[in-house]
Design a protein around this motif. Structure first.
Motif, PDB file in Angstrom:
ATOM      1  N   GLY A 160       0.794  -1.236   0.000  1.00  0.00           N
ATOM      2  CA  GLY A 160       0.000   0.000   0.000  1.00  0.00           C
ATOM      3  C   GLY A 160       0.821   1.279   0.000  1.00  0.00           C
ATOM      4  N   ILE A 161       2.141   1.154  -0.059  1.00  0.00           N
ATOM      5  CA  ILE A 161       2.977   2.362  -0.091  1.00  0.00           C
ATOM      6  C   ILE A 161       2.870   2.995  -1.480  1.00  0.00           C
ATOM      7  CG2 ILE A 161       5.367   3.230   0.044  1.00  0.00           C
ATOM      8  CD1 ILE A 161       4.212   2.505   2.776  1.00  0.00           C
ATOM      9  N   LYS A 162       2.465   4.262  -1.494  1.00  0.00           N
ATOM     10  CA  LYS A 162       2.238   4.931  -2.785  1.00  0.00           C
ATOM     11  C   LYS A 162       3.494   5.619  -3.298  1.00  0.00           C
ATOM     12  CE  LYS A 162      -2.474   4.679  -2.954  1.00  0.00           C
ATOM     13  NZ  LYS A 162      -2.423   3.440  -2.192  1.00  0.00           N
ATOM     14  N   GLN A 163       4.310   6.139  -2.361  1.00  0.00           N
ATOM     15  CA  GLN A 163       5.505   6.875  -2.800  1.00  0.00           C
ATOM     16  C   GLN A 163       6.725   5.987  -2.656  1.00  0.00           C
ATOM     17  OE1 GLN A 163       4.152   9.869   0.011  1.00  0.00           O
ATOM     18  NE2 GLN A 163       4.951  11.368  -1.428  1.00  0.00           N
ATOM     19  N   VAL A 164       7.088   5.371  -3.767  1.00  0.00           N
ATOM     20  CA  VAL A 164       8.274   4.511  -3.780  1.00  0.00           C
ATOM     21  C   VAL A 164       9.304   5.158  -4.696  1.00  0.00           C
ATOM     22  CG1 VAL A 164       9.161   2.240  -4.470  1.00  0.00           C
ATOM     23  CG2 VAL A 164       6.952   2.407  -3.315  1.00  0.00           C
ATOM     24  N   GLY A 165      10.556   5.161  -4.266  1.00  0.00           N
ATOM     25  CA  GLY A 165      11.631   5.695  -5.101  1.00  0.00           C
ATOM     26  C   GLY A 165      12.776   4.700  -5.154  1.00  0.00           C
ATOM     27  N   LEU A 166      13.673   4.896  -6.115  1.00  0.00           N
ATOM     28  CA  LEU A 166      14.810   3.994  -6.306  1.00  0.00           C
ATOM     29  C   LEU A 166      16.096   4.707  -5.916  1.00  0.00           C
ATOM     30  CD1 LEU A 166      13.802   2.922  -9.941  1.00  0.00           C
ATOM     31  CD2 LEU A 166      13.384   1.594  -7.846  1.00  0.00           C
ATOM     32  N   ILE A 167      17.011   3.963  -5.309  1.00  0.00           N
ATOM     33  CA  ILE A 167      18.358   4.506  -5.096  1.00  0.00           C
ATOM     34  C   ILE A 167      19.349   3.577  -5.786  1.00  0.00           C
ATOM     35  CG2 ILE A 167      20.169   5.167  -3.464  1.00  0.00           C
ATOM     36  CD1 ILE A 167      18.080   5.615  -1.338  1.00  0.00           C
ATOM     37  N   HIS A 168      20.156   4.155  -6.665  1.00  0.00           N
ATOM     38  CA  HIS A 168      21.196   3.398  -7.359  1.00  0.00           C
ATOM     39  C   HIS A 168      22.503   3.581  -6.596  1.00  0.00           C
ATOM     40  CE1 HIS A 168      24.034   3.320 -11.069  1.00  0.00           C
ATOM     41  NE2 HIS A 168      24.031   2.146 -10.471  1.00  0.00           N
ATOM     42  N   ALA A 182      30.517  -1.219  -8.629  1.00  0.00           N
ATOM     43  CA  ALA A 182      30.477  -0.748 -10.019  1.00  0.00           C
ATOM     44  C   ALA A 182      29.106  -0.175 -10.348  1.00  0.00           C
ATOM     45  CB  ALA A 182      30.785  -1.915 -10.943  1.00  0.00           C
ATOM     46  N   PRO A 183      29.094   1.003 -10.969  1.00  0.00           N
ATOM     47  CA  PRO A 183      27.780   1.615 -11.206  1.00  0.00           C
ATOM     48  C   PRO A 183      26.895   0.832 -12.189  1.00  0.00           C
ATOM     49  CG  PRO A 183      29.580   3.004 -12.073  1.00  0.00           C
ATOM     50  CD  PRO A 183      30.212   1.905 -11.282  1.00  0.00           C
ATOM     51  N   MET A 184      27.500   0.224 -13.195  1.00  0.00           N
ATOM     52  CA  MET A 184      26.690  -0.467 -14.219  1.00  0.00           C
ATOM     53  C   MET A 184      25.471   0.391 -14.566  1.00  0.00           C
ATOM     54  SD  MET A 184      26.873  -4.455 -13.064  1.00  0.00           S
ATOM     55  CE  MET A 184      28.327  -5.131 -12.275  1.00  0.00           C
ATOM     56  N   TRP A 185      25.761   1.577 -15.070  1.00  0.00           N
ATOM     57  CA  TRP A 185      24.700   2.568 -15.306  1.00  0.00           C
ATOM     58  C   TRP A 185      23.545   1.996 -16.125  1.00  0.00           C
ATOM     59  CZ3 TRP A 185      25.063   6.798 -12.427  1.00  0.00           C
ATOM     60  CH2 TRP A 185      26.323   7.224 -11.986  1.00  0.00           C
ATOM     61  N   HIS A 186      23.884   1.106 -17.070  1.00  0.00           N
ATOM     62  CA  HIS A 186      22.827   0.593 -17.960  1.00  0.00           C
ATOM     63  C   HIS A 186      21.737  -0.138 -17.167  1.00  0.00           C
ATOM     64  CE1 HIS A 186      25.788  -2.583 -17.441  1.00  0.00           C
ATOM     65  NE2 HIS A 186      24.881  -3.470 -17.804  1.00  0.00           N
ATOM     66  N   LEU A 187      22.118  -0.768 -16.034  1.00  0.00           N
ATOM     67  CA  LEU A 187      21.107  -1.486 -15.244  1.00  0.00           C
ATOM     68  C   LEU A 187      20.144  -0.513 -14.570  1.00  0.00           C
ATOM     69  CD1 LEU A 187      23.062  -4.437 -13.590  1.00  0.00           C
ATOM     70  CD2 LEU A 187      21.710  -4.390 -15.692  1.00  0.00           C
ATOM     71  N   ALA A 188      20.698   0.567 -14.048  1.00  0.00           N
ATOM     72  CA  ALA A 188      19.830   1.559 -13.406  1.00  0.00           C
ATOM     73  C   ALA A 188      18.932   2.231 -14.446  1.00  0.00           C
ATOM     74  CB  ALA A 188      20.682   2.598 -12.682  1.00  0.00           C
ATOM     75  N   ILE A 189      19.503   2.453 -15.635  1.00  0.00           N
ATOM     76  CA  ILE A 189      18.699   3.075 -16.707  1.00  0.00           C
ATOM     77  C   ILE A 189      17.551   2.143 -17.107  1.00  0.00           C
ATOM     78  CG2 ILE A 189      18.783   3.797 -19.144  1.00  0.00           C
ATOM     79  CD1 ILE A 189      21.734   4.730 -18.486  1.00  0.00           C
ATOM     80  N   GLU A 190      17.867   0.863 -17.171  1.00  0.00           N
ATOM     81  CA  GLU A 190      16.824  -0.114 -17.515  1.00  0.00           C
ATOM     82  C   GLU A 190      15.743  -0.166 -16.420  1.00  0.00           C
ATOM     83  OE1 GLU A 190      15.698  -1.692 -19.913  1.00  0.00           O
ATOM     84  OE2 GLU A 190      14.559  -3.361 -19.043  1.00  0.00           O
ATOM     85  N   MET A 191      16.174  -0.088 -15.149  1.00  0.00           N
ATOM     86  CA  MET A 191      15.212  -0.094 -14.043  1.00  0.00           C
ATOM     87  C   MET A 191      14.302   1.134 -14.137  1.00  0.00           C
ATOM     88  SD  MET A 191      14.377  -1.989 -11.475  1.00  0.00           S
ATOM     89  CE  MET A 191      13.407  -1.829  -9.969  1.00  0.00           C
ATOM     90  N   LYS A 192      14.884   2.265 -14.478  1.00  0.00           N
ATOM     91  CA  LYS A 192      14.102   3.498 -14.630  1.00  0.00           C
ATOM     92  C   LYS A 192      13.139   3.366 -15.829  1.00  0.00           C
ATOM     93  CE  LYS A 192      12.919   7.822 -14.143  1.00  0.00           C
ATOM     94  NZ  LYS A 192      11.967   8.212 -13.107  1.00  0.00           N
ATOM     95  N   ARG A 193      13.619   2.722 -16.894  1.00  0.00           N
ATOM     96  CA  ARG A 193      12.751   2.535 -18.067  1.00  0.00           C
ATOM     97  C   ARG A 193      11.526   1.687 -17.694  1.00  0.00           C
ATOM     98  NH1 ARG A 193      11.233  -0.637 -21.784  1.00  0.00           N
ATOM     99  NH2 ARG A 193      12.380  -2.415 -20.912  1.00  0.00           N
ATOM    100  N   ARG A 194      11.785   0.678 -16.841  1.00  0.00           N
ATOM    101  CA  ARG A 194      10.675  -0.183 -16.417  1.00  0.00           C
ATOM    102  C   ARG A 194       9.732   0.514 -15.438  1.00  0.00           C
ATOM    103  NH1 ARG A 194      13.068  -6.017 -14.590  1.00  0.00           N
ATOM    104  NH2 ARG A 194      14.421  -6.436 -16.361  1.00  0.00           N
ATOM    105  N   ASN A 195      10.260   1.514 -14.737  1.00  0.00           N
ATOM    106  CA  ASN A 195       9.469   2.192 -13.690  1.00  0.00           C
ATOM    107  C   ASN A 195       9.522   3.708 -13.890  1.00  0.00           C
ATOM    108  OD1 ASN A 195       8.951  -0.125 -11.570  1.00  0.00           O
ATOM    109  ND2 ASN A 195      11.097  -0.298 -12.184  1.00  0.00           N
ATOM    110  N   PRO A 196       8.963   4.166 -15.026  1.00  0.00           N
ATOM    111  CA  PRO A 196       9.135   5.589 -15.361  1.00  0.00           C
ATOM    112  C   PRO A 196       8.541   6.535 -14.329  1.00  0.00           C
ATOM    113  CG  PRO A 196       7.547   4.520 -16.831  1.00  0.00           C
ATOM    114  CD  PRO A 196       8.166   3.434 -16.020  1.00  0.00           C
TER     115      PRO A 196
END
Ligand code: PEP
Ligand code: MN
Length: 267
Positions: A160-168, A182-196
């Motif tokens: 039921g949590i409405k405000q969810v955010g991601l931390i890379h 390692a940042p592996m930026w592409h993974l975080a970008i993909e996660m953001k793409r899935r959760n715009p």
């Protein structure tokens, strides 16, 4: 400056939805009352920080290191909020920690990288949050697995949590590298793409593990359109009880934030 609970909720809501970049800073660990209060005051004095962070319970990879001050540190954080007017965030990994954090009016909770990997723990935290109206930030798991990260987001949302955010905060790998994680930026970008619809914040401190590349890592996240930064700061970084190599003073943080080239719409 003292905000009522209601005005603080509104302040957090405004920060969450519209303050970009959202800047979160504070010590890796709350150590003593004076360290917590002085860090908070010096951060507030920069005028550049939106939210205070502090580790109260520290999930150390190996035993025998400082494992956090525990509940004793929560009144210090509450006092820091009262003095500075800044909302607070802490890491929670168990139902009891959620209960304790909420009882000391912590404004935002975060789930750490060592918790995101464990569905039982994430579910326990999520169950403890049922019926609670609070934003929750979810760090990526320590291993590069977007399904685990996604699963943690889903468990918290289903509670039921409405405000969810991601931390890379980067991903661990064996052997020496320029980065602690390692940042592996592409993974975080993909996660953001899935959760715009979810904000994504970069934690350059745990990606870098050292001060000298903090700014470059932060800049990269700004260039990639992240929504904010969570950066560890300490009044005496070299003598911090955890993560000494990566922490910076509040004044150095302010300089670094000044030197970052922000997106046009943010300045
Ligand atoms: C922290 O934020 O101090 C921490 C323990 O981070 P992580 O979960 O990213 O290792
Ligand atoms: Mn840390």
């Amino acid at each position: 400056m003292q905000a009522t609970d209601q005005t603080m909720k509104e302040q957090v809501q405004t920060l969450w939805t519209s303050k970009r970049p959202l800047i979160i800073s504070g010590p890796c660990s709350a150590e003593t009352e004076s360290q917590m209060l002085e860090t908070a005051q010096r951060l507030a004095a920069t005028g550049k920080v939106d939210m205070l962070r502090a580790g109260i319970w520290k999930p150390r990879t190996r035993p025998g290191m400082f494992e956090g001050i525990g509940v004793k540190g929560l009144p210090w954080l509450l006092q820091a909020k009262k003095i500075t007017g800044l909302p607070t965030t802490v890491e929670v990994a168990t139902a009891k920690q959620v209960e304790d954090a909420l009882s000391f009016d912590v404004d935002v909770l975060w789930i750490g990288a060592r918790t995101t990997v464990n569905p039982f723990s994430v579910q326990e935290v999520a169950d403890a949050l049922r019926g609670v109206d609070i934003p929750v930030l979810i760090k990526n798991p320590i291993n590069p697995d977007l399904e685990l990260w996604t699963g943690a987001v889903e468990r918290v949302q289903k509670a039921g949590i409405k405000q969810v955010g991601l931390i890379h905060r980067g991903f661990s790998s064996y052997g020496n590298s320029e980065y602690r994680n390692a940042p592996m930026w592409h993974l975080a970008i993909e996660m953001k793409r899935r959760n715009p619809d979810l904000p994504i914040i970069c934690d350059p401190s745990h990606i870098s593990g050292r001060r000298d590349i903090l700014q470059a890592v932060s800049q990269k996240s700004v260039d990639l359109d992240y929504d904010g930064l969570m950066i560890e700061s300490h009044i005496d970084p070299d003598n911090a009880w955890s993560d000494a190599k990566q922490q910076i003073t509040p004044e150095r943080l302010a300089e670094m934030l000044n030197d970052i080239v922000w997106r046009k719409e943010d300045v």
